[in-house]
Design a protein around this motif. Sequence first.
Motif, PDB file in Angstrom:
ATOM      1  N   PHE A  13      41.056  69.792 -39.674  1.00 30.37           N
ATOM      2  CA  PHE A  13      39.700  69.760 -39.127  1.00 30.37           C
ATOM      3  C   PHE A  13      38.664  69.867 -40.244  1.00 30.37           C
ATOM      4  CE2 PHE A  13      35.974  71.963 -37.404  1.00 30.37           C
ATOM      5  CZ  PHE A  13      35.605  71.065 -36.406  1.00 30.37           C
ATOM      6  N   ALA A  14      38.889  70.755 -41.190  1.00 22.31           N
ATOM      7  CA  ALA A  14      37.957  70.918 -42.307  1.00 22.31           C
ATOM      8  C   ALA A  14      37.905  69.641 -43.148  1.00 22.31           C
ATOM      9  CB  ALA A  14      38.373  72.105 -43.168  1.00 22.31           C
ATOM     10  N   VAL A  16      38.442  66.531 -42.146  1.00 22.12           N
ATOM     11  CA  VAL A  16      37.717  65.513 -41.382  1.00 22.12           C
ATOM     12  C   VAL A  16      36.222  65.805 -41.378  1.00 22.12           C
ATOM     13  CG1 VAL A  16      37.386  64.582 -39.052  1.00 22.12           C
ATOM     14  CG2 VAL A  16      39.686  64.857 -39.966  1.00 22.12           C
ATOM     15  N   MET A  17      35.841  67.065 -41.251  1.00 17.02           N
ATOM     16  CA  MET A  17      34.422  67.416 -41.246  1.00 17.02           C
ATOM     17  C   MET A  17      33.772  67.146 -42.605  1.00 17.02           C
ATOM     18  SD  MET A  17      33.379  68.309 -38.324  1.00 17.02           S
ATOM     19  CE  MET A  17      34.437  67.049 -37.665  1.00 17.02           C
ATOM     20  N   VAL A  18      34.469  67.452 -43.687  1.00 18.62           N
ATOM     21  CA  VAL A  18      33.927  67.174 -45.022  1.00 18.62           C
ATOM     22  C   VAL A  18      33.787  65.673 -45.232  1.00 18.62           C
ATOM     23  CG1 VAL A  18      34.439  67.321 -47.503  1.00 18.62           C
ATOM     24  CG2 VAL A  18      34.680  69.330 -46.056  1.00 18.62           C
ATOM     25  N   ALA A  20      33.352  63.361 -42.897  1.00 18.49           N
ATOM     26  CA  ALA A  20      32.253  62.887 -42.055  1.00 18.49           C
ATOM     27  C   ALA A  20      30.902  63.251 -42.664  1.00 18.49           C
ATOM     28  CB  ALA A  20      32.373  63.488 -40.654  1.00 18.49           C
ATOM     29  N   TYR A  21      30.802  64.430 -43.240  1.00 17.76           N
ATOM     30  CA  TYR A  21      29.568  64.854 -43.888  1.00 17.76           C
ATOM     31  C   TYR A  21      29.265  63.977 -45.104  1.00 17.76           C
ATOM     32  CZ  TYR A  21      26.234  67.908 -46.264  1.00 17.76           C
ATOM     33  OH  TYR A  21      25.129  68.401 -46.887  1.00 17.76           O
ATOM     34  N   SER A  24      28.183  60.476 -43.917  1.00 15.81           N
ATOM     35  CA  SER A  24      26.822  60.416 -43.382  1.00 15.81           C
ATOM     36  C   SER A  24      25.780  60.572 -44.489  1.00 15.81           C
ATOM     37  CB  SER A  24      26.616  61.463 -42.290  1.00 15.81           C
ATOM     38  OG  SER A  24      26.899  62.748 -42.776  1.00 15.81           O
TER      39      SER A  24
END
Length: 51
Positions: A13-14, A16-18, A20-21, A24
């Motif tokens: 999860f971490a 994927v979040m990094v 995505a950040y 963007s």
Amino acid sequence: MAVEFLLPGLIGFAFVMVAAYAGSLRALEVYFDSEQDSIFLSDDYDPPGEQ
């Protein structure tokens, strides 16, 4: 017992979040910089069939 499922899920999860950040931030950089060109943000779009 739950840690063996929770820890890999949290790491995934971490990651994927990094990603995505970072994606963007890159998209915003391209959007607001007039010198960079993007395949999705072109001003000279011609409708199909007028080639």
